[in-house]
Design a protein around this motif. Structure first.
Motif, PDB file in Angstrom:
ATOM      1  N   GLY A  28      -6.503  20.980   0.862  1.00  0.00           N
ATOM      2  CA  GLY A  28      -6.648  22.258   1.508  1.00  0.00           C
ATOM      3  C   GLY A  28      -5.878  22.280   2.708  1.00  0.00           C
ATOM      4  O   GLY A  28      -6.002  23.457   3.492  1.00  0.00           O
TER       5      GLY A  28
ATOM      6  N   LEU B 136      -5.867   2.783  12.654  1.00  0.00           N
ATOM      7  CA  LEU B 136      -5.215   2.016  11.798  1.00  0.00           C
ATOM      8  C   LEU B 136      -3.975   1.151  12.369  1.00  0.00           C
ATOM      9  O   LEU B 136      -3.558   0.212  12.107  1.00  0.00           O
TER      10      LEU B 136
ATOM     11  N   LEU C  95      -0.185   6.925   1.743  1.00  0.00           N
ATOM     12  CA  LEU C  95      -1.327   7.543   2.577  1.00  0.00           C
ATOM     13  C   LEU C  95      -1.803   6.320   3.469  1.00  0.00           C
ATOM     14  O   LEU C  95      -2.852   6.959   4.237  1.00  0.00           O
ATOM     15  N   LEU C  96      -1.378   5.417   3.586  1.00  0.00           N
ATOM     16  CA  LEU C  96      -1.717   4.299   4.790  1.00  0.00           C
ATOM     17  C   LEU C  96      -1.090   5.008   6.025  1.00  0.00           C
ATOM     18  O   LEU C  96      -0.229   4.485   6.452  1.00  0.00           O
TER      19      LEU C  96
ATOM     20  N   THR D   7      -7.483   7.688   9.140  1.00  0.00           N
ATOM     21  CA  THR D   7      -6.677   6.907   8.151  1.00  0.00           C
ATOM     22  C   THR D   7      -6.711   7.842   6.780  1.00  0.00           C
ATOM     23  O   THR D   7      -7.883   7.709   6.154  1.00  0.00           O
ATOM     24  N   VAL D   8      -5.670   8.304   6.392  1.00  0.00           N
ATOM     25  CA  VAL D   8      -5.856   9.132   5.050  1.00  0.00           C
ATOM     26  C   VAL D   8      -6.181   8.378   4.060  1.00  0.00           C
ATOM     27  O   VAL D   8      -7.097   8.872   3.168  1.00  0.00           O
ATOM     28  N   LEU D   9      -5.761   7.100   3.973  1.00  0.00           N
ATOM     29  CA  LEU D   9      -6.285   6.521   2.695  1.00  0.00           C
ATOM     30  C   LEU D   9      -7.742   6.088   2.694  1.00  0.00           C
ATOM     31  O   LEU D   9      -8.218   6.150   1.459  1.00  0.00           O
TER      32      LEU D   9
ATOM     33  N   ALA E 205       0.184  11.160  -7.741  1.00  0.00           N
ATOM     34  CA  ALA E 205      -1.252  11.048  -7.500  1.00  0.00           C
ATOM     35  C   ALA E 205      -1.470  11.131  -6.190  1.00  0.00           C
ATOM     36  O   ALA E 205      -2.645  11.889  -5.835  1.00  0.00           O
ATOM     37  N   GLU E 206      -0.662  10.682  -5.405  1.00  0.00           N
ATOM     38  CA  GLU E 206      -0.880  10.982  -3.739  1.00  0.00           C
ATOM     39  C   GLU E 206      -0.586  12.532  -3.509  1.00  0.00           C
ATOM     40  O   GLU E 206      -1.638  13.076  -2.561  1.00  0.00           O
TER      41      GLU E 206
ATOM     42  N   PRO F   4      -9.117  14.732  -7.501  1.00  0.00           N
ATOM     43  CA  PRO F   4      -8.729  14.311  -8.887  1.00  0.00           C
ATOM     44  C   PRO F   4      -9.861  13.010  -9.134  1.00  0.00           C
ATOM     45  O   PRO F   4     -10.411  12.451  -8.186  1.00  0.00           O
TER      46      PRO F   4
ATOM     47  N   LEU G 265      -6.050   1.362  -2.480  1.00  0.00           N
ATOM     48  CA  LEU G 265      -5.163   0.145  -2.031  1.00  0.00           C
ATOM     49  C   LEU G 265      -5.149  -0.817  -3.425  1.00  0.00           C
ATOM     50  O   LEU G 265      -6.562  -1.192  -3.686  1.00  0.00           O
TER      51      LEU G 265
ATOM     52  N   PRO H 202      -5.763   7.823  -5.141  1.00  0.00           N
ATOM     53  CA  PRO H 202      -5.202   6.651  -4.690  1.00  0.00           C
ATOM     54  C   PRO H 202      -6.036   5.488  -3.743  1.00  0.00           C
ATOM     55  O   PRO H 202      -6.989   6.146  -3.212  1.00  0.00           O
TER      56      PRO H 202
ATOM     57  N   PRO I 214       0.824  -1.217  -0.099  1.00  0.00           N
ATOM     58  CA  PRO I 214       0.192   0.052   0.156  1.00  0.00           C
ATOM     59  C   PRO I 214       0.743   1.268   0.063  1.00  0.00           C
ATOM     60  O   PRO I 214       1.984   1.164   0.368  1.00  0.00           O
TER      61      PRO I 214
ATOM     62  N   ASP J 180      -0.979  14.920  -5.337  1.00  0.00           N
ATOM     63  CA  ASP J 180      -2.186  15.517  -6.141  1.00  0.00           C
ATOM     64  C   ASP J 180      -3.482  15.686  -5.136  1.00  0.00           C
ATOM     65  O   ASP J 180      -4.177  16.373  -4.896  1.00  0.00           O
ATOM     66  N   TRP J 181      -3.679  14.492  -4.558  1.00  0.00           N
ATOM     67  CA  TRP J 181      -4.831  14.238  -3.846  1.00  0.00           C
ATOM     68  C   TRP J 181      -4.809  14.924  -2.469  1.00  0.00           C
ATOM     69  O   TRP J 181      -5.762  15.618  -1.852  1.00  0.00           O
TER      70      TRP J 181
END
Lengths: 453, 453
Positions: free
Chosen positions: A81, B163, A14-15, B189-191, A72-73, B2, B8, B6, A11, A75-76
């Motif tokens: 914000g 998490l 972002l985990l 948990t960010v993901l 992509a991470e 987006p 898993l 992201p 993973p 970006d997200w």
């Protein structure tokens, strides 16, 4: 085996917990990039664990070596914000550049003893907290449970059956690894074979028997389909009647060159069934056919069956292994012990920690059993073996990891070195762990630093 | 956000038990490709659960839609030496082509009630067993636990903090989903935010405070770094002294346009600390600053704090939620109920099942509370609502899945519809579930089919 067997995807970064990222932004803004030292350890042992078994280091090192933020991470994250462009730029370049010192996988350990130390710039050492705990906690949890099963049934074949009730995909996979490391012989989880080379095992499900109108036909069909490994599940309708069918089937299969390896029991009073089934098989000339048992087993039930002398050759352990059902979580933590060369510790009620970079020294008696540990500061001269050793520098492993086979063999010797009382299922008197005077003095100094000496 | 946040990675088809593949080879060799019906259900409720909450269907359907063997997986399987080229060719073309009928996520259910039915050619329906259980079991487990927390603290802000002690990556991610579905407000948990759009929350860790030599400086620094969400952790050294520092800091921050939203307690007697901290904040004019509590919380501790009237506005629940610590596994199963048009059932001791394709009918009283279920055969006319509905045909969803928000809202209404005794933390009298006469007769017929009528 192909060079690149199927693996579970790792993973992404972002985990993690949101606060790691918000704290990181704070550190980066204030240029708090000095070296931080964090250690992972567990607190008090529960009554039904006489020791913990360290596991998960291999996956922790993989994680550290691969740590990065993909576009992509970023970006997200930008879309949330919460984060400044400057900070997101910092994340884009972030890799783990620090050092790791650790106890080898398969080493027994006790309360307050660190099994992993991270020494790195503060943001890196902070960011990795959530996933490092997630990885080290789970495999240590399962290996510690599995070791109890192994110690309860040292001469039996033990197979992990737990995927279905493991907590998700990675839990199923890593429970197979932790169980194997601790001494299990095989797993039913196919991906554990592909990813870790763990021997695979499996019999048949009730549905296979049920899909046939005749149980004996199901057995014969299964044997022809998988002649290498004929283990027949005999409890779908009537266990003893099915055992008799096995006896009647054996000569026909033998004529076709197929040997029945075993039968599996999965319900009812396993000891009583095993005795009756053993009798039926033996009277039928099938002394070589083994009896394998499964069905809600844990170390206590297995121990009772062993004490009863139940004629069972192996056990499949599922749910209780893969969830560590009696202790489904350990009280463990990853705590800041030093920052910018100064010791730190938390003093929250009931959760105070020992500051500084620590070493665990383990002494052995003449019989080769460990007899006491000392928790000391790194650099203090202790007695016995120093268990914390460097494994990573500048974000790269110092040496290739030992094979899982080698870890399993090391674990076996480590379990052999435990004092007999600790190898028992019953609660043992506490294993002696002393804290050095120097470490105690450092704790006082850490408290004075924050004005509470 | 987006378009492609992201996620898993979905584990491959090798996340299964070996016996699924060996049985499949048997089915394919004998051309046993007729339609099979399997149902997933849970057995008896543990004393500390008054109901289960169905969850995990969404991930189960994803799994079924994506099911296939990649070339690398077939290659690896081939190397095991267990499978014939003909069978491996069959696997290369295998997709899930069947039907799914299911209870909606967020529906309470009881022992022996199916929440998912698979109707498909036998090999397909068999193969998916391990992962379907793995997915449905875990989220149902966590949602059922989370619902208890939500019912214990209906007006409080509840955040998943689990998490780090969840069992691996997927457990952490899916526990956040199951908790949110059941009524939690956010996850750390960010993901879970990236993959499921779950609101994120987080405060700060002790290490942030420790990395500064002065606690008040750490608070001020954090507030400037994340002015949108200033929640300060105040138990690192002395909770009440830290609360006083918050009072002193507030005007300086207000002058900079920053409002302190809350403080977090994480150790000691949370009720006593909350009362003292509330007093300090109120005397300091900070009536609007909320008190958030965490630290080994579960529904019982939260209930006790609520009964005491502790002035706490929200709770972070971690380990006990993400591991369902008091019941870390459910006794659940996925069983063959019909093959080639004939009913089947297993009669293993203590594990007999109801055969056939079943429907669950739920009746409601005038107050809108459910008051009894009937387990019937599909096609029988029941009373009330039929809970099992088609969701997939020919391996494709019949409709886009409802949003997680919509599922959460549905779940809230479902929890409202439970009789008051079932909404309590204390064990309730069993909820009435009757089994239709037709179903009982079918069970007898299934037994006669295998010669045991």
């Amino acid at each position: 085996m192909p060079l690149d067997p199927p693996r579970l995807a790792v993973p992404g970064v972002l985990l993690t917990d949101l606060y790691q990222l918000t704290m990181l932004q704070g550190y980066v803004e204030r240029d708090m990039l000095d070296t931080a030292v964090f250690e992972f350890f567990a607190r008090q042992l529960p009554a039904c664990r006489n020791f913990y078994l360290a596991a998960g280091l291999e996956q922790a090192l993989d994680y550290l070596e691969q740590l990065h933020f993909a576009p992509a991470e970023l970006d997200w994250l930008s879309g949330l914000g919460l984060f400044s462009p400057v900070f997101l730029d910092y994340l884009a370049g972030l890799r783990f550049s620090g050092e790791v010192q650790a106890m080898a996988e398969g080493t027994p350990f006790f309360a307050d003893e660190p099994i992993l130390r991270i020494t790195a710039p503060l943001p890196e050492a902070q960011l990795v907290e959530s996933r490092l705990i997630n990885l080290l906690h789970f495999q240590t949890l399962i290996a510690s449970k599995a070791a109890r099963v192994v110690l309860a049934a040292p001469d039996k074949r033990l197979v992990d059956f737990g995927l279905r009730r493991a907590h998700g995909a990675e839990a199923g996979l890593l429970a197979a690894r932790a169980g194997y490391l601790a001494g299990f012989h095989a797993s039913a989880t196919v991906l554990a074979g592909a990813q870790f080379g763990i021997p695979l095992a499996g019999t048949m499900a009730h549905s296979f028997v049920q899909a046939h109108l005749d149980e004996a036909e199901a057995f014969e069909h299964f044997a022809h389909s998988l002649p290498q490994s004929v283990v027949l599940l005999i409890d779908t309708y009537d266990t003893e009647a099915a055992a008799q069918k096995v006896v009647e089937l054996a000569p026909r299969l033998a004529a076709a060159g197929i040997r029945i390896q075993g039968v599996r029991l999965d319900s009812g009073d396993l000891g009583a069934h095993a005795r009756r089934v053993r009798g039926i098989l033996d009277r039928g000339g099938l002394n070589g056919v083994t009896v394998f048992a499964s069905g809600n087993l844990d170390e206590y039930l297995i121990h009772r069956l062993m004490v009863e002398g139940a004629p069972i050759d192996g056990f499949g352990v599922g749910t209780h292994l893969d969830t560590s059902s009696d202790v489904p979580a350990l009280d463990c933590a990853y705590k800041l012990q030093e920052y910018a060369g100064q010791p730190r510790r938390k003093r929250s009620e009931g959760k105070a920690t020992w500051p500084g970079r620590k070493q665990v020294w383990r002494r052995y008696d003449d019989a080769g059993h460990c007899c006491g540990d000392s928790l000391m500061l790194e650099g203090e001269a202790g007695e016995g073996l120093a268990l914390i050793q460097p494994v990573m520098r500048q974000g790269r492993r110092l040496a290739p990891s030992p094979s899982l086979q080698a870890v399993r063999e090391y674990t076996r010797r480590q379990l052999d070195s435990l004092p007999p009382a600790l190898r028992d299922l019953e609660p043992a008197p506490g294993y002696p762990v002393t804290v050095s005077e120097t470490l105690r003095e450092l704790a006082e100094r850490a408290d004075r630093l924050v004005g509470r000496g």
